[in-house]
Design an enzyme around this catalytic site. Structure first.
Site, mmCIF file in Angstrom:
data_model
loop_
_atom_site.group_PDB
_atom_site.id
_atom_site.type_symbol
_atom_site.label_atom_id
_atom_site.label_comp_id
_atom_site.label_asym_id
_atom_site.label_seq_id
_atom_site.Cartn_x
_atom_site.Cartn_y
_atom_site.Cartn_z
ATOM 1 N N GLY A 1 71.091 12.967 -0.250
ATOM 2 C CA GLY A 1 71.968 14.154 -0.447
ATOM 3 C C GLY A 1 72.981 14.635 -0.393
ATOM 4 O O GLY A 1 74.178 14.176 0.054
ATOM 5 N N ASP A 2 73.475 16.166 -0.396
ATOM 6 C CA ASP A 2 74.744 16.957 -0.187
ATOM 7 C C ASP A 2 74.515 17.764 1.051
ATOM 8 O O ASP A 2 75.415 18.380 1.113
ATOM 9 C CB ASP A 2 74.727 17.750 -0.969
ATOM 10 C CG ASP A 2 73.403 19.071 -1.369
ATOM 11 O OD1 ASP A 2 72.552 19.085 -0.035
ATOM 12 O OD2 ASP A 2 73.696 20.073 -1.815
#
Length: 336
Positions: free
Chosen positions: A255-256
């Site tokens: 993800g981030d």
């Protein structure tokens, strides 16, 4: 293989997995993560792993359940059930590791398993690793479980081929690097972290871990679309990498989230200086298709050995400080 032995429900589950795998596209690491999770579920196991061959070792390159905390672990192929599986190219079942002289008992006890099935993963006629399911209980698996797993191993072998057919790079590299950003993935991060930890223990060196969480990715995706979000992630990865020394490692953990292994830092001032350098690089202007996008991140860190000497402790400390920064900081770049 006798498909009559596989129940209709299991076949439907496997077809469902095949659909999910196809949606991963050419992301080999994502495919392997998905297969381990679904394999564990289908066999009612306590864990599952995909271990790829790297020279004379097997590397836990995807893992779920009880195996997840061993991601990146390296074990020698020789004198193990996996080694025999690779040599014979057949599925092998160990009902009780304490009564089975084929297994590496020390490694099994370390992981906490008491029974397992190991299947060879064949890619372009070479065995490149194994698919393994694990149980804390002895005598958990049976021959029907092997039938199911043979279908799953065939599925991942096919997807390996699809993911690699237009690539010149070797399989291990493809499986250990993030398909979007090109930097190392979660699997390789933990592999290198374990190696760095062993080296630091041996030589009494220091090193640091930085965990980094990109701020605002959801807003970028919602307002400008996922292409802009992907471009921001790619730019962030490139800028972090450009801020590091050659001996350091940056990985996209999912993800981030990113992780950094700072191999040569010696104290808190040193690691804070590195975080400041990364933050300055991220603060430079960035635009995608004419639209300015701010690149911001919350960062936390842990220092070996001051903050701990165990992998899990260091990661927990880095994550904790990162979430504190994310929650409490009033301006980008503050280091707690």
């Amino acid at each position: 293989m006798n498909l009559n032995k596989v129940s209709n429900d299991k076949l439907l589950e496997i077809i469902g997995v095949q659909t999910e795998v196809a949606q991963q596209g050419l992301d080999l690491s994502g495919i392997m993560d998905l297969v381990t999770q679904r394999t564990q579920q289908i066999t009612n196991a306590d864990g599952a792993s995909i271990e790829l061959i790297e020279k004379t070792e097997l590397v836990y390159s995807a893992a779920s359940g009880m195996a997840e905390k061993f991601l990146g672990l390296r074990l020698h192929i020789a004198n193990s059930l996996s080694g025999e599986c690779i040599q014979k190219r057949v599925a092998l079942l160990s009902h009780d590791i304490e009564l089975d002289d084929r297994v590496n008992k020390e490694a099994c006890r370390q992981i906490g398993l008491n029974s397992m099935i190991v299947l060879p993963l064949v890619f372009r006629n070479d065995v490149v690793g194994v698919l393994k399911v694990l149980s804390k209980k002895a005598n958990h698996f049976d021959e029907d479980s092997i039938q199911v797993l043979e279908l799953m191993s065939g599925l991942i072998a096919a997807e390996m081929f699809n993911a690699m057919r237009n690539e010149e790079s070797e399989l291990f590299h493809k499986a250990t690097h993030d398909s979007l950003t090109g930097i190392s993935n979660r699997s390789l991060f933990y592999d290198r972290l374990r190696q760095q930890l062993a080296k630091a223990m041996r030589k009494q060196d220091n090193f640091g871990i930085i965990t980094l969480d990109m701020d605002g990715l959801k807003e970028i995706n919602d307002q400008l679309g996922h292409r802009a979000g992907d471009a921001a992630l790619q730019e962030m990865a490139m800028r972090i990498k450009s801020s590091l020394r050659e001996s350091d490692t940056v990985s996209r953990l999912g993800g981030d989230e990113f992780g950094i292994i700072a191999a040569t830092v010696v104290d808190r001032e040193d690691i804070r200086s590195l975080i400041h350098r990364v933050d300055l690089e991220l603060s430079k202007p960035f635009a995608f298709e004419g639209q300015a996008i701010p690149l911001k991140a919350s960062m936390g860190y842990a220092l070996f050995s001051e903050d701990g000497i165990e992998l899990e402790v260091l990661i927990e400390k880095a994550d904790k400080t990162m979430y504190e920064v994310k929650k409490e900081r009033k301006s980008p770049g503050t280091v707690r």
